[in-house]
Design a protein around this motif. Structure first.
Motif, mmCIF file in Angstrom:
data_model
loop_
_atom_site.group_PDB
_atom_site.id
_atom_site.type_symbol
_atom_site.label_atom_id
_atom_site.label_comp_id
_atom_site.label_asym_id
_atom_site.label_seq_id
_atom_site.Cartn_x
_atom_site.Cartn_y
_atom_site.Cartn_z
ATOM 1 N N PHE A 136 -26.494 -21.933 -3.813
ATOM 2 C CA PHE A 136 -26.978 -23.312 -3.845
ATOM 3 C C PHE A 136 -26.190 -24.105 -2.817
ATOM 4 N N ILE A 137 -26.918 -24.697 -1.854
ATOM 5 C CA ILE A 137 -26.292 -25.490 -0.797
ATOM 6 C C ILE A 137 -26.448 -26.953 -1.171
ATOM 7 N N THR A 292 -25.100 -30.008 -12.354
ATOM 8 C CA THR A 292 -26.073 -29.181 -11.640
ATOM 9 C C THR A 292 -25.483 -27.818 -11.321
ATOM 10 N N PHE A 293 -24.250 -27.788 -10.844
ATOM 11 C CA PHE A 293 -23.606 -26.512 -10.558
ATOM 12 C C PHE A 293 -23.538 -25.646 -11.819
ATOM 13 N N THR A 294 -23.165 -26.271 -12.944
ATOM 14 C CA THR A 294 -23.060 -25.530 -14.198
ATOM 15 C C THR A 294 -24.418 -24.999 -14.631
ATOM 16 N N GLU A 295 -25.434 -25.834 -14.527
ATOM 17 C CA GLU A 295 -26.780 -25.444 -14.964
ATOM 18 C C GLU A 295 -27.336 -24.298 -14.124
ATOM 19 N N LEU A 296 -27.134 -24.343 -12.817
ATOM 20 C CA LEU A 296 -27.713 -23.323 -11.944
ATOM 21 C C LEU A 296 -26.986 -21.985 -12.065
ATOM 22 N N ALA A 297 -25.679 -22.020 -12.303
ATOM 23 C CA ALA A 297 -24.888 -20.794 -12.435
ATOM 24 C C ALA A 297 -25.138 -19.837 -11.271
ATOM 25 N N ALA A 298 -25.125 -20.373 -10.063
ATOM 26 C CA ALA A 298 -25.356 -19.557 -8.867
ATOM 27 C C ALA A 298 -24.130 -18.684 -8.576
ATOM 28 N N ASP A 299 -24.332 -17.677 -7.736
ATOM 29 C CA ASP A 299 -23.215 -16.826 -7.335
ATOM 30 C C ASP A 299 -22.256 -17.566 -6.402
#
Length: 348
Positions: A136-137, A292-299
């Motif tokens: 996620f950018i 948002t970072f927590t929700e997306l849980a991206a690598d």
């Protein structure tokens, strides 16, 4: 194993997709561009081909003329376009009308370029849509814990309260021409202000575009051709530069207001001579960013145009991989046009 850098990497022209041979929000003219939204630091003129939402294409045409690009490709939210085997899907970003995140997928890897975004409700645009991705950018305009924006209704309530307290004074609200002005107008309508709102000429074309897109702004009148000490007790919405210009002197003992996330910084309000700072932002605040970072849980999280250090530290504390992308050419504030010139603008 495909690395994220094999799909997207920064260049002097902007974020480049090598296998797809296109750029996302390039800062100089390129052959192929994906544009996330219509603010001038993201949507520039002179590209060979532009892919964007229909609303963003309409905004670009309104601001730059019908020849802003050689070829345009409208992509509605959720539609998938493909170029050289790379899939591009635009989903809502919640920033301004037509704003989108670019979800880019290739050989099992998905990267999302957020553009600019916010998570709170905005009556003038479609809300942010979270989508699973590997990388996620994210922007980081307000990427420090000190930036926690109050509810919009409270800030507009302060404006309405001031109108009641000073019924003989004109209230000049500085708001950027694309997105913020229309949002302030709609929030005033929701707060019960049904009288005509007066607008600077620089905003008229974009206001008409919003209304064509079905966003009811209520009765609007031009703030021009008026005599001295005009519009006591009325609301005037204008570009921030105009409320500090000779243009503002025609109004009745004006209360100067400015709608921006930066109005939470008292020194900025004082520097601009703002009597009524309104903390209303079209960007995510610290809580919205980290939620948002927590929700997306991206690598991985790539962080750009803003205060990367705070979010990088958050990633470290929370065991997530973060990287400062350090793209150049994007302002911290969105779109200000003092007149009809659609030049670079950036707001909070």
């Amino acid at each position: 194993m495909i690395r994220p850098e094999d799909l997207l990497h920064p260049t002097v022209a902007g974020l480049y997709c090598s296998p797809g041979d296109f750029y996302v929000d390039p800062v100089r003219p390129v052959d192929r561009a994906v544009i996330t939204h219509g603010h001038a630091d993201h949507a520039r003129v002179g590209h060979g081909a532009v892919l964007a939402t229909p609303q963003t294409l309409a905004i670009m045409e309104e601001r730059y003329g019908e020849n802003f690009t050689e070829r345009r490709q409208a992509s509605a939210y959720g539609e998938t376009a493909s170029h050289n085997g790379v899939e591009i899907r635009l989903i809502p970003a919640g920033h301004v009308l037509g704003s989108a995140q670019a979800v880019i997928s290739w050989q099992g890897l998905t990267m999302t370029v957020s553009g600019d975004y916010k998570r709170r409700r905005d009556p003038t645009c479609v809300p942010f849509e979270p989508a699973p991705c590997h990388v996620f950018i994210s922007e980081a305009t307000f990427g420090l814990p000190v930036f926690t924006h109050p509810p919009d209704a409270e800030e507009i309530g302060r404006l309405v309260q001031s109108l009641g307290q000073f019924p003989h004074r004109a209230h000049l609200v500085g708001a950027y021409a694309l997105g913020k002005a229309q949002r302030v107008i709609r929030l005033l309508r929701e707060a019960g202000w049904d009288r005509p709102i007066y607008v600077h000429g620089a905003m008229e074309r974009l206001n008409r575009l919003y209304q064509r897109e079905g966003i009811d702004l209520g009765p609007l009148l031009p703030a021009s051709g008026l005599g001295k000490d005009a519009l006591g007790g009325e609301v005037v919405v204008a570009p921030p530069s105009a409320i500090q210009d000779r243009w503002a002197r025609r109004f009745a003992d004006p209360v100067t207001a400015f709608a921006s996330g930066w109005m939470g910084v008292r020194a900025r309000a004082r520097q601009r001579g703002v009597e009524l700072p309104l903390i209303i932002s079209d960007h995510a605040d610290w809580t919205e960013l980290t939620d948002t970072f927590t929700e997306l849980a991206a690598d991985e999280y790539w962080i750009t145009h803003g205060r990367e250090e705070g979010l990088l530290r958050w990633c470290e504390i929370n065991g997530r991989k973060g990287r400062a992308l350090r793209l150049v050419g994007y302002d911290e504030e969105d779109d200000e046009a003092a007149g009809s010139d659609p030049g670079p603008e950036k707001a909070g």
